[in-house]
Design a protein around this motif. Sequence first.
Motif, PDB file in Angstrom:
ATOM      1  N   ASP A  67       0.935  -1.235   0.101  1.00 21.89           N
ATOM      2  CA  ASP A  67      -0.211   0.061  -0.154  1.00 21.89           C
ATOM      3  C   ASP A  67       1.026   1.242  -0.225  1.00 21.89           C
ATOM      4  O   ASP A  67       0.473   2.153  -0.571  1.00 21.89           O
ATOM      5  CB  ASP A  67      -0.962   0.240   1.297  1.00 21.89           C
ATOM      6  CG  ASP A  67      -1.918  -1.115   1.280  1.00 21.89           C
ATOM      7  OD1 ASP A  67      -2.306  -1.500   0.049  1.00 21.89           O
ATOM      8  OD2 ASP A  67      -2.568  -1.467   2.174  1.00 21.89           O
ATOM      9  N   TRP A  68       1.865   1.306   0.638  1.00 25.96           N
ATOM     10  CA  TRP A  68       2.893   2.309   0.853  1.00 25.96           C
ATOM     11  C   TRP A  68       3.603   2.524  -0.632  1.00 25.96           C
ATOM     12  O   TRP A  68       3.559   3.711  -1.262  1.00 25.96           O
ATOM     13  CB  TRP A  68       4.147   2.180   1.693  1.00 25.96           C
ATOM     14  CG  TRP A  68       5.306   2.649   1.269  1.00 25.96           C
ATOM     15  CD1 TRP A  68       5.643   4.181   1.144  1.00 25.96           C
ATOM     16  CD2 TRP A  68       6.523   2.219   0.682  1.00 25.96           C
ATOM     17  NE1 TRP A  68       6.819   4.509   0.776  1.00 25.96           N
ATOM     18  CE2 TRP A  68       7.542   3.242   0.291  1.00 25.96           C
ATOM     19  CE3 TRP A  68       6.874   0.812   0.460  1.00 25.96           C
ATOM     20  CZ2 TRP A  68       8.549   2.860  -0.090  1.00 25.96           C
ATOM     21  CZ3 TRP A  68       8.229   0.508  -0.260  1.00 25.96           C
ATOM     22  CH2 TRP A  68       9.118   1.669  -0.421  1.00 25.96           C
ATOM     23  N   TRP A  71       1.143   4.249  -2.907  1.00 26.12           N
ATOM     24  CA  TRP A  71       0.895   5.819  -2.470  1.00 26.12           C
ATOM     25  C   TRP A  71       2.145   6.439  -3.048  1.00 26.12           C
ATOM     26  O   TRP A  71       2.006   7.578  -3.730  1.00 26.12           O
ATOM     27  CB  TRP A  71       0.851   5.766  -1.134  1.00 26.12           C
ATOM     28  CG  TRP A  71       0.973   7.066  -0.503  1.00 26.12           C
ATOM     29  CD1 TRP A  71      -0.067   8.220  -0.183  1.00 26.12           C
ATOM     30  CD2 TRP A  71       2.229   7.897   0.070  1.00 26.12           C
ATOM     31  NE1 TRP A  71       0.432   9.241   0.314  1.00 26.12           N
ATOM     32  CE2 TRP A  71       1.766   9.098   0.422  1.00 26.12           C
ATOM     33  CE3 TRP A  71       3.504   7.632  -0.141  1.00 26.12           C
ATOM     34  CZ2 TRP A  71       2.537  10.043   0.658  1.00 26.12           C
ATOM     35  CZ3 TRP A  71       4.506   8.455   0.494  1.00 26.12           C
ATOM     36  CH2 TRP A  71       4.062   9.685   0.982  1.00 26.12           C
ATOM     37  N   TYR A 242       4.825   8.462   4.049  1.00 23.16           N
ATOM     38  CA  TYR A 242       3.588   7.880   4.229  1.00 23.16           C
ATOM     39  C   TYR A 242       3.052   7.881   5.463  1.00 23.16           C
ATOM     40  O   TYR A 242       1.684   7.959   5.798  1.00 23.16           O
ATOM     41  CB  TYR A 242       3.700   6.516   3.710  1.00 23.16           C
ATOM     42  CG  TYR A 242       2.616   5.564   3.515  1.00 23.16           C
ATOM     43  CD1 TYR A 242       1.715   5.681   2.821  1.00 23.16           C
ATOM     44  CD2 TYR A 242       2.524   4.244   4.360  1.00 23.16           C
ATOM     45  CE1 TYR A 242       0.454   5.046   2.610  1.00 23.16           C
ATOM     46  CE2 TYR A 242       1.455   3.528   4.432  1.00 23.16           C
ATOM     47  CZ  TYR A 242       0.395   4.002   3.429  1.00 23.16           C
ATOM     48  OH  TYR A 242      -0.775   3.150   3.577  1.00 23.16           O
ATOM     49  N   GLU A 245       1.478  11.205   6.420  1.00 27.48           N
ATOM     50  CA  GLU A 245       0.286  11.685   5.914  1.00 27.48           C
ATOM     51  C   GLU A 245      -0.843  10.758   6.201  1.00 27.48           C
ATOM     52  O   GLU A 245      -1.917  11.107   6.365  1.00 27.48           O
ATOM     53  CB  GLU A 245       0.668  11.665   4.241  1.00 27.48           C
ATOM     54  CG  GLU A 245      -0.612  11.884   3.224  1.00 27.48           C
ATOM     55  CD  GLU A 245      -0.252  12.214   2.077  1.00 27.48           C
ATOM     56  OE1 GLU A 245      -0.970  11.582   1.173  1.00 27.48           O
ATOM     57  OE2 GLU A 245       0.488  12.935   1.818  1.00 27.48           O
ATOM     58  N   THR A 246      -0.575   9.293   6.165  1.00 30.87           N
ATOM     59  CA  THR A 246      -1.841   8.699   6.689  1.00 30.87           C
ATOM     60  C   THR A 246      -2.297   8.800   8.244  1.00 30.87           C
ATOM     61  O   THR A 246      -3.507   8.771   8.351  1.00 30.87           O
ATOM     62  CB  THR A 246      -1.357   7.043   6.531  1.00 30.87           C
ATOM     63  OG1 THR A 246      -0.765   6.932   5.116  1.00 30.87           O
ATOM     64  CG2 THR A 246      -2.449   6.171   6.987  1.00 30.87           C
ATOM     65  N   LEU A 249      -2.675   4.265  11.073  1.00 30.77           N
ATOM     66  CA  LEU A 249      -2.172   2.840  10.295  1.00 30.77           C
ATOM     67  C   LEU A 249      -3.045   1.984  11.048  1.00 30.77           C
ATOM     68  O   LEU A 249      -2.878   1.669  12.344  1.00 30.77           O
ATOM     69  CB  LEU A 249      -0.819   2.535  10.376  1.00 30.77           C
ATOM     70  CG  LEU A 249       0.151   3.555   9.902  1.00 30.77           C
ATOM     71  CD1 LEU A 249       1.555   3.043   9.994  1.00 30.77           C
ATOM     72  CD2 LEU A 249      -0.016   3.775   8.297  1.00 30.77           C
TER      73      LEU A 249
END
Length: 310
Positions: A67-68, A71, A242, A245-246, A249
């Motif tokens: 997922d990273w 992104w 990441y 910004e996320t 998690l």
Amino acid sequence: MVRELTVSTNHPNTRDIAPHPGLQEVVDYWAGQAAERDRTRIGRQTGSFLRARNAAGESTMGNLAADWALWAGSRPADPENDGNIHPNVPAQLAVVAAAPRVGQAVIAGDLALDAASDGAVTFGNAWRALGFGDPVVSAWVTGQRIHDALEEQWTTTEDGELRFAPLAVSRNVRYSFDAQGPAGDRVHPEEVFIDGNPLDLGGSYRLAAPSYTLLACDGYPALSDFREPYRHQRDFESFVAYVRETAVLTPPPRGRVTAANTSGAAADVGTVVDPPVLLLPDGTPVPRPEAAIISADRPQPARGGGRAPC
């Protein structure tokens, strides 16, 4: 550098000389700054991301890494990133080698929940969990190449053992494989879905992955046939960005990969072999960037030393 005008004299570091007070002061200051940065909170996690795999080779840490990468491969260009000649087209999917056939895994460790800090993710946690100094690259590949790379997860050794080198896929990808099929014929294209749509073998997809993977350094040569690559941020800094910004998690449920036909006598998912930890003569681990270069699946330069994985 003009070599004939350059002189170099090497002196052994015996570590038995008192440090210069002025230099020691500088070192102590910056070591303190680094320790403070290491403890800085950059995000929060609600559960642990672990490398422990299920029967289909899927892990929460592998899913986080994929997922990273998706992104990272969809990010706008950094102002200082002026080394690309192709346009920055956002990635449509991503893969990360969770336990590569050869070389090193970009995943360095688990990202375990620290309940005492209410799940704080520190700069140091993120920096050490993923990366070895490799950029994420997005590039065009055909659906056929994606299918072939999924098949390359399985190989058979000389003594007949089936090996499994799982690729983690981004959250918008689902596929199943036949646990009774031979290596090279385990993934049917109609069982691979990207954003809910079946894989089109003749179509083109914008794929994001560590450049190490696209250069076939970890054993998936199908993905090395790519077009119009675009170099994104280096993995260490990119993963930290990441997490920032996320902000929060949350480990998603596993289920992106499904093993079919697992109950028959001929069923065999395959044995996963994690990359070995390379050691220096004194028994300490080789630094990860150097280990990635040394163990990459490609010829090494003739004059010794390594070559950067990007």
